[in-house]
Motif scaffolding. Structure first.
Motif, mmCIF file in Angstrom:
data_model
loop_
_atom_site.group_PDB
_atom_site.id
_atom_site.type_symbol
_atom_site.label_atom_id
_atom_site.label_comp_id
_atom_site.label_asym_id
_atom_site.label_seq_id
_atom_site.Cartn_x
_atom_site.Cartn_y
_atom_site.Cartn_z
ATOM 1 N N GLU A 538 -62.380 25.566 27.246
ATOM 2 C CA GLU A 538 -62.929 24.159 27.639
ATOM 3 C C GLU A 538 -61.701 23.170 27.711
ATOM 4 N N LEU A 539 -61.964 22.047 28.400
ATOM 5 C CA LEU A 539 -61.038 21.008 28.294
ATOM 6 C C LEU A 539 -61.792 19.591 28.202
ATOM 7 N N TYR A 540 -61.405 18.697 27.361
ATOM 8 C CA TYR A 540 -61.926 17.494 27.135
ATOM 9 C C TYR A 540 -60.954 16.430 27.246
ATOM 10 N N ASN A 541 -61.337 15.281 27.861
ATOM 11 C CA ASN A 541 -60.461 13.992 27.892
ATOM 12 C C ASN A 541 -60.990 13.146 26.747
ATOM 13 N N VAL A 542 -60.340 13.032 25.664
ATOM 14 C CA VAL A 542 -60.831 12.449 24.440
ATOM 15 C C VAL A 542 -60.997 10.755 24.880
ATOM 16 N N GLU A 543 -60.031 10.302 25.469
ATOM 17 C CA GLU A 543 -60.114 8.948 25.995
ATOM 18 C C GLU A 543 -61.570 8.541 26.464
ATOM 19 N N ASP A 544 -61.932 9.447 27.357
ATOM 20 C CA ASP A 544 -63.383 9.190 28.075
ATOM 21 C C ASP A 544 -64.621 10.010 27.547
ATOM 22 N N ASP A 545 -64.267 10.664 26.688
ATOM 23 C CA ASP A 545 -65.528 11.614 25.983
ATOM 24 C C ASP A 545 -65.176 11.875 24.798
ATOM 25 N N TRP A 546 -65.841 11.067 23.887
ATOM 26 C CA TRP A 546 -65.791 10.993 22.518
ATOM 27 C C TRP A 546 -66.245 12.133 21.858
ATOM 28 N N GLY A 554 -62.688 23.287 34.898
ATOM 29 C CA GLY A 554 -62.739 23.471 36.481
ATOM 30 C C GLY A 554 -62.125 22.335 37.108
ATOM 31 N N GLU A 555 -62.181 21.192 36.783
ATOM 32 C CA GLU A 555 -61.584 20.061 37.283
ATOM 33 C C GLU A 555 -60.171 19.666 37.260
ATOM 34 N N HIS A 556 -59.491 20.434 36.135
ATOM 35 C CA HIS A 556 -58.100 20.208 35.840
ATOM 36 C C HIS A 556 -57.462 21.535 35.204
ATOM 37 N N PRO A 557 -57.442 22.592 36.131
ATOM 38 C CA PRO A 557 -56.998 23.839 35.668
ATOM 39 C C PRO A 557 -55.279 23.700 35.154
ATOM 40 N N ASP A 558 -54.601 22.705 35.837
ATOM 41 C CA ASP A 558 -53.317 22.559 35.370
ATOM 42 C C ASP A 558 -53.159 22.141 33.888
ATOM 43 N N LYS A 559 -53.791 20.957 33.688
ATOM 44 C CA LYS A 559 -53.935 20.477 32.326
ATOM 45 C C LYS A 559 -54.110 21.526 31.404
ATOM 46 N N LEU A 560 -55.421 22.231 31.748
ATOM 47 C CA LEU A 560 -55.701 23.210 30.722
ATOM 48 C C LEU A 560 -54.702 24.353 30.398
ATOM 49 N N ALA A 561 -54.183 24.765 31.645
ATOM 50 C CA ALA A 561 -52.899 25.771 31.243
ATOM 51 C C ALA A 561 -51.887 25.096 30.425
ATOM 52 N N GLU A 562 -51.503 23.947 30.679
ATOM 53 C CA GLU A 562 -50.466 23.125 29.921
ATOM 54 C C GLU A 562 -50.684 23.276 28.535
ATOM 55 N N LEU A 563 -51.929 22.813 28.182
ATOM 56 C CA LEU A 563 -52.444 22.817 26.673
ATOM 57 C C LEU A 563 -52.626 24.054 26.210
ATOM 58 N N GLN A 564 -53.215 25.174 26.911
ATOM 59 C CA GLN A 564 -53.022 26.447 26.392
ATOM 60 C C GLN A 564 -51.827 26.876 26.059
ATOM 61 N N ARG A 565 -50.678 26.697 26.883
ATOM 62 C CA ARG A 565 -49.321 26.950 26.759
ATOM 63 C C ARG A 565 -48.920 26.462 25.262
ATOM 64 N N LEU A 566 -49.052 25.104 25.244
ATOM 65 C CA LEU A 566 -49.005 24.268 23.969
ATOM 66 C C LEU A 566 -49.568 24.955 22.743
ATOM 67 N N PHE A 567 -50.717 25.270 22.747
ATOM 68 C CA PHE A 567 -51.344 25.906 21.704
ATOM 69 C C PHE A 567 -50.624 27.359 21.176
ATOM 70 N N LEU A 568 -49.799 27.890 22.307
ATOM 71 C CA LEU A 568 -49.537 29.245 21.722
ATOM 72 C C LEU A 568 -48.066 28.719 20.959
ATOM 73 N N ILE A 569 -47.322 27.626 21.688
ATOM 74 C CA ILE A 569 -46.146 27.114 21.163
ATOM 75 C C ILE A 569 -46.459 26.934 19.552
ATOM 76 N N GLN A 570 -47.410 25.900 19.419
ATOM 77 C CA GLN A 570 -47.776 25.505 17.892
ATOM 78 C C GLN A 570 -47.986 26.685 17.124
ATOM 79 N N ALA A 571 -48.776 27.823 17.735
ATOM 80 C CA ALA A 571 -49.400 28.749 16.779
ATOM 81 C C ALA A 571 -48.186 29.735 16.404
ATOM 82 N N ALA A 572 -47.130 29.855 17.327
ATOM 83 C CA ALA A 572 -45.888 30.489 16.841
ATOM 84 C C ALA A 572 -45.134 29.529 15.656
ATOM 85 N N ARG A 573 -45.015 28.531 16.068
ATOM 86 C CA ARG A 573 -44.334 27.384 14.895
ATOM 87 C C ARG A 573 -44.910 27.553 13.827
ATOM 88 N N PHE A 574 -46.265 27.481 13.673
ATOM 89 C CA PHE A 574 -46.920 27.171 12.363
ATOM 90 C C PHE A 574 -47.721 28.766 11.675
#
Length: 787
Positions: A538-546, A554-574
């Motif tokens: 799931e994807l949430y915009n924290v600024e508009d959705d507390w 469904g509206e921002h698949p590119d943003k979701l993919a970007e964050l999924q990739r970032l999670f994996l980077i952080q997961a490998a790092r930590f």
């Protein structure tokens, strides 16, 4: 005399001693003899005292400080002198949050990807803090602070949790605390706690009938320690970590505190969420435009619950509310003591209201005794039984936990609960920070993102102490948190903690610059049923959705993919990878590479041994076994316990009464099966024995008991059923005495020591072990209930 803080190099700890390089004379009376005076090591000038209070299992929507139904005037008093942080986060689980708090690093970095009971050999899940991540207490101690911890410690690896250690991962000495008073493990009976003072087991000063409760006791100890510290070293600041077992189950509290909330929860958990949400908006701890999330899937509506059971359900919440209010009261006593000493204004106070979201580990209808749940015997706890025992809730006659619906209400306005690191209900905990002499703001709200790993760097910044590059000769891994000091006097300061991963049991999320991508893998009350790749993100915009109420995947698949990739980077790092959602496998010590303290089929005990947890003793459940002891009976006959395991809510005891040898098996506090010898033991030396012949055919079955002395049978009996998984969360094996609550109702919690002599006692187990028949998923339920 203190050292000038400006001439001390604090980057290497311990601070190296400097050799004297001046003139050395032959005679001390020589006028050229001159040595600099010895200077006490103190922190830099202006370093504050530090008090970190971490409440257990309390959700964002519980305390009145953040709009909840439970009055917490002392929390609010601190907030009036400082700041409320509305976007402070934990890890969604006990041990990981505590390890992160005390180290300034992410929980996987310090080996605490789960609780200690399910540790594996993978670096992120070993429960072993590496020595390149020195804890905050050690850093402060080596810079001249006095350090003490009170309350709960659930960071000790299970194979190191016995009274012989090793103590490298205990608060004292390995964790950097000069003094520790509390318990080791996920929870303890608040009326009969399993206390340690430093590394020695210690019995409470009294019983519940005498007014004893651990919350009050640990507050007394903290107050006494602080008074002594300021009396003897008034110029030396302290670091106190005050971590109550409250409000983790069992929800134990004096009846008058629960009665203050009588009738306040008859409306049920759904209506309570709405009431809490309205107060939260009035307080400004959630925005006016925020949305109350829907009830999380799988949690029943209040109207779906049996009308007959609702009074018992309401009483569960009354007891919990009383427990939190009682906790606030004793926190207030600690604060009052600092005020009386004149040091409160110069103390940096953190009140973190919960180490995770509220606990959804009490089943859909709650329980009067957690042992029903952990032993997979909750079918015995019928509605009629719960109604019959409604008055036991919170008292020494219960080991209670509230229903999941109440946990969800305590996490208002967010989705989900403890264990669910993907959503704010599992990780967002209201936090209060106060430092009157260091923070000018009063009674203000801060909305910057923060995480529990931010506490350690904040404390060092406040104290003017640099993060050390080496500690005890080991090059240190830098802190991974962000100091919160930038926000103390500037509510509009741009947030500096911009990226944070979350992961617990496969539930995972990533926060990055105003967005969160989240994937819930499993419900807290269910086991993992599918692979990680099948999870829905799931994807949430924290600024508009507390509150994470509008999924934008469904509206921002590119943003979701970007964050999924970032999670994996952080997961490998930590050290999050490999994520581990296994159940049964994690209970196979050999498979996961976790050491086992006790091995083999026999274990010998000696007088003086006590407080041995179930992880420290041989397992007698679901198999034939025997207890043998060499004892000496005095001329007057013998009374008292020879060897015992467990307590009033489950266990067994071999003891004597009026000279007769006895064995009692206690099932959930519901049934006691007692076998008594045909005649009393004569004075003199005897080898007494209890043989339990397990009838087999599955788990938790009964068996036949044979008592003997010197090889001759002296009594037989029958145990109709046994406990298949666990005797107790915190009660123990004890030699010559039954500490804490008594297994047998034939003797009390005190005065039950054996009046003869015990040379040794031994447990031997048979080869007919039926434990392999256990539901592997239930083993994980047991582990998660313990934290």
């Amino acid at each position: 005399m203190a050292a000038d803080s400006t001439d001390i190099q604090r980057g290497t700890l311990p601070i190296p001693d400097l050799e004297y390089t001046g003139t050395v004379t032959y005679d001390a009376s020589d006028p050229d003899t001159s040595y600099p005076p010895i200077r006490r090591l103190l922190p830099p000038d202006g370093s504050p005292n530090v008090l970190v209070i971490l409440v257990d299992d309390t959700g964002f929507g519980a305390s009145s400080s953040f709009g909840g139904p439970v009055e917490t005037p002392n929390f609010e008093r601190v907030a009036a002198q400082g700041l409320k942080y509305t976007r402070f986060h934990t890890t969604a689980l006990c041990s990981p949050t505590r390890a992160a708090l005390l180290s300034g690093r992410n929980h996987h970095t310090v080996g605490m990807g789960g609780i200690t009971e399910i540790a594996t050999s993978a670096p992120g899940y070993s429960s072993l803090r590496p020595n390149n991540c020195a804890p905050l207490a050690e850093i402060l101690k080596l810079n001249g602070y006095s350090t003490a911890q009170f309350g709960k410690c659930h960071e000790v690896p299970v194979w190191e949790s016995s009274p012989v250690g090793p103590f490298d991962h205990w608060p004292h000495p390995g964790g950097g605390f000069e003094y520790f008073y509390g318990f080791i493990g996920g929870e303890t009976n608040q009326w009969y706690p399993a206390i340690y003072e430093n590394t020695s087991p210690l019995e409470p000063w009294g019983t519940p009938d005498e007014g004893y409760h651990f919350m009050a006791d640990m507050a007394d100890k903290a107050i006494a320690w602080t008074k002594q510290q300021k009396a003897l070293a008034p110029d030396k600041p302290f670091f106190t970590y005050f971590a109550p077992g409250a409000t983790h189950a069992p929800h134990h509290v004096p009846k008058e505190w629960a009665d203050k909330y009588r009738g306040k929860f008859d409306q049920g958990w759904d209506k309570l969420r709405e009431e809490t949400f309205a107060r939260q908006k009035e307080l400004g701890v959630v925005p006016r435009e925020a949305t109350l999330t829907a009830r999380s899937p799988g949690i029943p509506a209040w109207e779906e619950m049996s009308e007959k059971l609702r009074p018992a359900l309401a009483r569960q919440m009354e007891v919990y509310a009383g427990f939190l209010a009682y906790t606030d009261h004793h926190v207030g006593r600690v604060l009052d003591s600092l005020d009386d000493l004149g040091v409160l204004d110069d103390t940096l106070v953190y009140i973190i209201i919960g180490d995770n979201g509220a606990s959804a580990e009490g089943t859909m209808k709650g329980t009067t005794n957690e042992s029903f749940i952990i032993n997979h015997m909750d079918h015995l706890e019928t509605e009629d039984y719960m109604i019959e025992h409604i008055d036991d809730l919170g008292t020494p006659d219960s080991y209670n936990h509230y229903a999941i619906g109440w946990a969800h209400a305590m996490d208002t306005p967010y989705q989900w609960t403890k264990q669910v690191a993907s959503h704010w209900g599992g990780t967002r905990n209201g936090t209060i920070v106060s430092w009157p002499n260091g923070i000018a703001a009063r009674g203000e709200i801060r909305d910057q993102f923060a995480h529990v790993i931010d506490v350690a760097p904040t404390v060092l910044a406040a104290a003017g102490i640099p993060e050390p590059s080496t500690v005890h000769g080991v090059t240190q891994r830098p802190f991974e948190g962000t100091a919160m000091n930038y926000s103390f006097d500037d509510g509009d300061a741009p947030e500096q903690h911009e990226t944070q991963y979350f992961e617990m049991l496969g539930n995972r999320a990533i926060f990055h610059k105003g967005w969160t991508a989240v994937a819930k893998h499993k419900d807290p009350w269910l086991s993992s049923s599918h692979g990680l790749d099948a999870d829905v993100w799931e994807l949430y915009n924290v600024e508009d959705d507390w509150t994470q109420s509008h999924d934008l995947a469904g509206e921002h698949p590119d943003k979701l993919a970007e964050l999924q990739r970032l999670f994996l980077i952080q997961a490998a790092r930590f050290k999050v990878l490999p994520m581990d959602t296994r159940s049964a496998e994690r209970f196979n010590n050999e498979l996961v590479g976790r050491p086992t303290l006790i091995q083999g089929t026999s274990q010998v005990f000696y007088p003086g041994m006590k407080r041995l947890s179930e992880n420290s003793v041989i397992n007698v459940k679901n198999k034939s076994h025997s207890v043998t002891a060499k004892v000496t009976i005095p001329e007057s006959g013998a009374n008292g316990v020879i060897l015992v395991q467990g307590g009033a809510f489950g266990g067994w005891s071999v003891y004597t009464r009026d000279g007769y040898l006895k064995y009692t098996y206690n099932v959930l506090g519901m049934n006691e099966y007692t076998t008594t010898s045909d005649q009393p033991l004569s004075p003199g030396e005897h080898e007494v024995r209890m043989e339990f012949e397990y009838e087999g055919g599955g788990l938790g079955k009964g068996g036949t008991v044979t008592l003997s002395a010197d090889g001759h049978p002296i009594g037989t009996g029958k145990v109709e059923r046994t406990l298949p998984f666990m005797f107790s969360m915190d009660e123990t094996v004890d030699v010559g005495i039954d500490v804490a609550s008594p297994v047998s109702s034939e003797y009390g919690p005190t005065g039950n020591g054996f009046t003869g002599d015990i040379a040794w006692a031994r447990i031997d187990i048979g080869e007919d072990d039926h434990s392999h028949l256990a539901d592997p998923e239930h083993r994980m339920t047991i582990a998660m209930t313990k934290q």
